[in-house]
Motif scaffolding. Structure first.
Motif, PDB file in Angstrom:
ATOM      1  N   MET A   9       0.627  -1.302   0.242  1.00 36.50           N
ATOM      2  CA  MET A   9      -0.095   0.006   0.083  1.00 36.50           C
ATOM      3  C   MET A   9       0.753   1.094  -0.034  1.00 36.50           C
ATOM      4  O   MET A   9       1.970   1.159   0.508  1.00 36.50           O
ATOM      5  N   LYS A  11       3.006   4.115   0.494  1.00 38.73           N
ATOM      6  CA  LYS A  11       3.763   4.886   1.666  1.00 38.73           C
ATOM      7  C   LYS A  11       4.329   6.347   1.249  1.00 38.73           C
ATOM      8  O   LYS A  11       4.421   6.995   2.218  1.00 38.73           O
ATOM      9  N   LEU A  37      -2.882   4.760   6.425  1.00 41.28           N
ATOM     10  CA  LEU A  37      -1.740   4.334   5.800  1.00 41.28           C
ATOM     11  C   LEU A  37      -0.487   4.743   6.519  1.00 41.28           C
ATOM     12  O   LEU A  37       0.640   4.103   6.360  1.00 41.28           O
ATOM     13  N   ALA A  39       1.138   7.308   5.262  1.00 42.69           N
ATOM     14  CA  ALA A  39       1.835   7.778   4.191  1.00 42.69           C
ATOM     15  C   ALA A  39       2.430   8.855   4.253  1.00 42.69           C
ATOM     16  O   ALA A  39       1.777  10.044   4.790  1.00 42.69           O
ATOM     17  N   LYS A 177      -5.489  -5.192  -1.081  1.00 40.09           N
ATOM     18  CA  LYS A 177      -4.744  -4.384  -0.148  1.00 40.09           C
ATOM     19  C   LYS A 177      -5.794  -3.277   0.484  1.00 40.09           C
ATOM     20  O   LYS A 177      -5.683  -2.885   1.593  1.00 40.09           O
ATOM     21  N   TRP A 178      -6.362  -2.719  -0.643  1.00 37.42           N
ATOM     22  CA  TRP A 178      -7.173  -1.824  -0.223  1.00 37.42           C
ATOM     23  C   TRP A 178      -8.302  -2.235   0.821  1.00 37.42           C
ATOM     24  O   TRP A 178      -8.649  -1.550   1.595  1.00 37.42           O
ATOM     25  N   THR A 181      -6.868  -2.864   4.112  1.00 38.23           N
ATOM     26  CA  THR A 181      -6.613  -1.527   4.995  1.00 38.23           C
ATOM     27  C   THR A 181      -7.756  -0.345   5.229  1.00 38.23           C
ATOM     28  O   THR A 181      -7.901   0.012   6.383  1.00 38.23           O
TER      29      THR A 181
END
Length: 295
Positions: A9, A11, A37, A39, A177-178, A181
């Motif tokens: 995911m 970053k 995240l 990020a 992944k989405w 998360t």
């Protein structure tokens, strides 16, 4: 079995904003997405030169101050606000600047508010970025995500060549992944191909055709899921042009995000033939995550 490099995911996120953007759409979407995240966020606001060799430095400074104020307001509740970097760039060639910047910085995701003003001989910045970047691009809408958002991923289980196979699996990787998360509900849509002649002659009922081939289509989707850690996925089998069926499905599901692959056609081929993802996006009023094929 095609091996797709492990997708992490994002970053590091590049956010593209401009002075005409409605209600800070891209910044608010970045805040919503980046928070869970952790990020890093790099924000760039663009100003066009309008043919002036030496743009007004006062105007650039005002935009810098305005951007800083917007970031402080939108990210007031975020621990990331201290690490966000921002800059104002004066250029008439946004695409080239962004492509070079992404190459040097190695971003994991690009976020931009959507602009849909294309004509046959004008390709908006959105399309150009999608065609030229090797980074997934999230074209953001004004829509806010609900608590448990619905994500619609468009795949083609009939894909025969390596590029389309790899796109399918990259789309599924991103969907997984989405989902993990953001606690999303995942939906897969497969648009059964129907010849233009049959449609134009009105000798086929698309809804009936989809019903007749639904079980077969669902079996193909289930096979495509092999090897992916996706659970409780909902299947949707439609028939007809994807630029019609995918937006219709997204609307029916009230999806917050549509994930698609793009072949990245450019030049005369892109103008005349176009790209399915671009045609679909023209009819969407939701967020779109476009996964570019790797050349």
């Amino acid at each position: 079995m095609f091996q797709i490099p492990g997708i992490v995911m994002p970053k590091s996120i590049l956010v593209i904003t401009d002075v005409h953007e409605t209600d800070h759409c891209s910044l608010k979407k970045a805040h919503q997405i980046a928070a869970p995240l952790g990020a890093e966020i790099d924000v760039v606001r663009f100003i066009k030169t309008n043919g002036i060799d030496s743009p007004d430095s006062v105007g650039v400074e005002q935009q810098s101050e305005a951007l800083t104020a917007s970031l402080e307001n939108i990210f007031a509740d975020s621990e990331q606000k201290r690490t966000i970097t921002s800059q104002v760039i004066v250029t008439d060639d946004i695409v080239t600047w962004v492509v070079n910047y992404c190459h040097d910085k190695s971003f994991d995701l690009v976020i931009k508010a959507g602009h849909r003003s294309e004509t046959l001989f004008h390709t908006p910045c959105d399309w150009e970025l999608i065609r030229n970047l090797r980074v997934p691009v999230l074209i953001a809408s004004q829509q806010c995500w609900k608590h448990k958002p619905a994500v619609l991923a468009a795949v083609d289980p009939e894909a025969k060549d390596d590029i389309h196979h790899e796109l399918n699996h990259a789309i599924l990787e991103w969907a997984g992944k989405w989902a993990r998360t953001f606690d999303c509900t995942i939906h897969l849509v497969y648009s059964l191909p129907v010849s233009n002649i049959m449609k134009e002659l009105d000798i086929i009922d698309l809804e009936e055709y989809a019903r007749e081939h639904r079980a077969e289509g669902e079996d193909k989707l289930a096979t495509l899921l092999n090897g992916h850690n996706l659970k409780n996925v909902n299947f949707h089998v439609t028939a007809g042009a994807p630029e019609r069926t995918i937006p219709h499905c997204a609307n029916e599901l009230k999806a917050e995000l549509v994930i698609m692959g793009s072949m990245g056609r450019s030049g005369i081929q892109g103008m005349l033939i176009g790209n399915v993802a671009e045609k679909v996006m023209h009819h969407l009023r939701t967020d779109s995550l476009i996964i570019e094929r790797q050349k």
